[in-house]
Design a protein around this motif. Structure first.
Motif, short mmCIF file in Angstrom:
data_model
loop_
_atom_site.label_atom_id
_atom_site.label_comp_id
_atom_site.label_asym_id
_atom_site.label_seq_id
_atom_site.Cartn_x
_atom_site.Cartn_y
_atom_site.Cartn_z
N SER A 58 4.09 6.58 5.24
CA SER A 58 3.67 7.47 4.17
C SER A 58 4.44 7.17 2.89
N VAL B 46 6.42 7.70 -0.46
CA VAL B 46 7.30 8.58 -1.23
C VAL B 46 6.96 8.41 -2.71
N CYS B 47 6.77 7.17 -3.13
CA CYS B 47 6.47 6.84 -4.52
C CYS B 47 5.16 6.04 -4.56
N ILE C 99 8.44 6.11 3.29
CA ILE C 99 9.55 6.82 3.92
C ILE C 99 10.45 5.84 4.66
N CYS D 71 7.64 11.70 -7.41
CA CYS D 71 8.33 11.19 -6.23
C CYS D 71 9.78 11.65 -6.10
N CYS E 27 11.33 14.53 -6.03
CA CYS E 27 11.61 15.62 -5.09
C CYS E 27 11.48 15.14 -3.65
N ARG E 28 10.45 14.31 -3.37
CA ARG E 28 10.29 13.77 -2.01
C ARG E 28 11.50 12.92 -1.63
N GLY F 169 14.55 14.94 -0.86
CA GLY F 169 14.48 15.55 0.46
C GLY F 169 14.91 14.59 1.56
#
Length: 541
Positions: A434, A436-437, A444, A478, A480-481, A484
């Motif tokens: 998946s 992230v950017c 990920i 991206c 914030c993702r 995390g």
């Protein structure tokens, strides 16, 4: 990552730019025990603040023959040992109506003398192979320029140094130099992570701090006559040009347009600045105006192309010791043996030069180190590939590697960024793949790989390793993702919010000089998201 850390080394290298990382690699490959220390992160200084041009040397052929000859030799070496960091785009030196066409023949002759392959081509053919070029060009010369990713290149050298036993310390700033009479024996460092001081000792201390080497030398009680020269650049939102575009004239402001990764950039300016301003790299509106005005002359499409950000770096120019006025400024390699020069043993400085000549600079510094330590081993950095650039055992697979049959965008992007090391990035399930950017195709799995293997401390480090936040959204979608994911691996999850704010503030610094039109709306939208919804309060400093 630093399980083998001790208090004493053969060599301590100060500075985590390309030259410092390259010197650490060379020293470690010759069997020396090495400690590399960097106050921030790898490639955080001038190394990561240039145009990413894989110089053929042609730019310097007329004005600096020695530098031109060095560049073309190192250009060919990097194509062999760092192919995952390099794009072989080729380049055009164009003559516009306002330029002197007679300079072209002088330019070609100088290139030939320096060993740089050139080809004079018809302007119509130049327009055919590079549709973005100014259609009014009067002449064109093809040269073996290209693009190089300075972050990738520096990290690859640091990785290889670590593979050969070197210890790497980032977030460790030199606050003092340990001396015994007329000999340097170690360094005092401040660990920014835990806010503590520590001392390490070495037989040879190498000052590879670039423009900051002036301060490091002062800590050791010697002086270097450095003259900071700021260069500003602009990044555009997509690749306008396929080939590097250059003006066929003596080097001047804003005469290089370089394609790289998903963007292109125009640079540079040159402005002498006070030494106390080298950590305050702002880009003025005047700089932006010059870059746009001159850039459009290379490629008219830039006038209608979105500008992502502006940034600046400081060239570590050095004046001769007998020239306090600074009129005799060197752009070549400067290797100072402070024992011979200042009567201070155990201390050397390697500075000047260019990104293209980092490996040669490292070789010259390591040769001197080995001479002082009576180590008889030859340099091998020009022959042995960097991690990620190893050649396939099957020649046919080289030609088909980038077909990526069945690979998704994140796997293709990881391959482009990490070369053969991409096989270490897990892509076994949909979650790991998946994005992230979306702008840069960072998954990920790639973020986790960077955090675990590539010396990542925060989001800004992650940006340099993976290009998270370097695309068209500039972190808006991206950041914030990514924060995390970093939070999951951090021993201090509470710092994630501050880290996110710092990351976005750094992005804002680069966007501020080019904020007009639709850009204002986008920046306001980012502010609503992160200040309004998430409650982030950026540092106004």
């Amino acid at each position: 990552m630093n399980k083998n850390i001790s208090k004493e080394y053969d060599v301590i290298i100060i500075g985590g730019g390309a030259t410092g990382a390259g010197t650490a690699r060379d020293c470690a490959m010759r069997g020396l025990s090495v400690l590399l220390v960097e106050r921030h992160d790898f490639a955080a200084g001038a190394t990561g603040r240039n145009h990413g041009l894989l110089h053929s040397g042609a730019r310097y052929a007329v004005t600096d023959h020695e530098s031109a000859a060095e560049c073309i030799k190192e250009n060919m070496i990097l194509r062999r040992i760092a192919n995952h960091c390099v794009e072989e785009n080729d380049g055009l030196f164009i003559t516009l109506p306002e330029d002197d066409i007679s300079f072209q023949s002088q330019f070609v002759d100088a290139c030939k003398t320096a060993g740089i392959g050139t080809e004079i081509i018809d302007p119509d053919f130049a327009r055919h192979i590079e549709p973005s070029v100014n259609p009014n060009l009067m002449g064109a010369v093809k040269v073996p320029d290209g693009s190089v990713d300075p972050f990738r290149l520096t990290m690859s050298n640091a990785l290889d140094a670590r593979i050969h036993g070197a210890v790497l310390l980032t977030q460790h700033e030199v606050t003092g130099v340990v001396k015994e009479q007329n000999r340097v024996t170690g360094v005092e460092l401040f660990n920014h992570e835990i806010k503590e001081k520590v001392k390490y000792y070495g037989k040879i201390i190498v000052n590879a701090g670039g423009i900051w080497g002036h301060h490091i030398a002062n800590l050791a009680g010697v002086s270097i006559n450095m003259f900071p020269a700021k260069g500003s650049l602009l990044i555009f939102g997509h690749r306008v040009n396929k080939m590097v575009l250059n003006r066929c004239r003596k080097p001047a402001n804003a005469d290089i347009l370089v394609p790289g990764d998903t963007i292109c950039l125009i640079g540079t300016t040159s402005e002498r600045i006070p030494y106390d301003q080298i950590d305050n790299m702002f880009v003025s509106r005047k700089d932006v105006d010059v870059l746009i005005r001159e850039g459009v002359k290379l490629s008219p499409a830039l006038a209608a192309t979105r500008i992502l950000r502006a940034y600046a770096g400081v060239r570590p120019l050095v004046a001769a010791d007998n020239d306090p006025s600074g009129r005799s400024i060197s752009r070549g390699i400067v290797l100072l043996d402070h024992q011979e020069r200042d009567g201070l043993s155990g201390f050397i400085t390697i500075t000047g030069g260019k990104l293209m000549t980092y490996r040669l600079m490292a070789e010259e510094a390591t040769d001197l180190i080995c001479k002082k330590l009576s180590v008889d081993k030859q340099c091998e950095t020009a022959e042995k590939s960097l991690p990620g650039a190893e050649k396939s055992e099957h020649p046919l697979s080289i030609a088909t590697e980038k077909v990526y049959t069945g690979a998704n965008i994140s796997q293709k992007s990881a391959k482009d960024r990490h070369g053969t090391l991409a096989k270490n990035i897990s892509n076994g399930d949909n979650y790991e793949d998946s994005l992230v950017c979306e702008c840069e195709g960072v998954s990920i799995a790639e973020v986790k790989y960077a955090v675990n293997e590539l010396h990542v401390n925060d989001l800004i480090d992650l940006r340099r390793r993976t290009r998270v936040g370097m695309g068209t959204c500039q972190g808006e979608l991206c950041a914030c993702r990514a924060a995390g994911l970093l939070c999951e691996s951090s021993e201090k999850p509470g710092k994630a919010k501050d880290d996110l704010a710092n990351f976005l503030q750094e992005r804002w610094k680069g966007m501020l000089p080019i904020t007009w039109g639709e850009g204002i709306n986008e920046i306001q939208f980012t502010s609503w998201i992160y200040e309004g919804i998430y409650g982030l309060k950026p540092d106004n400093n």
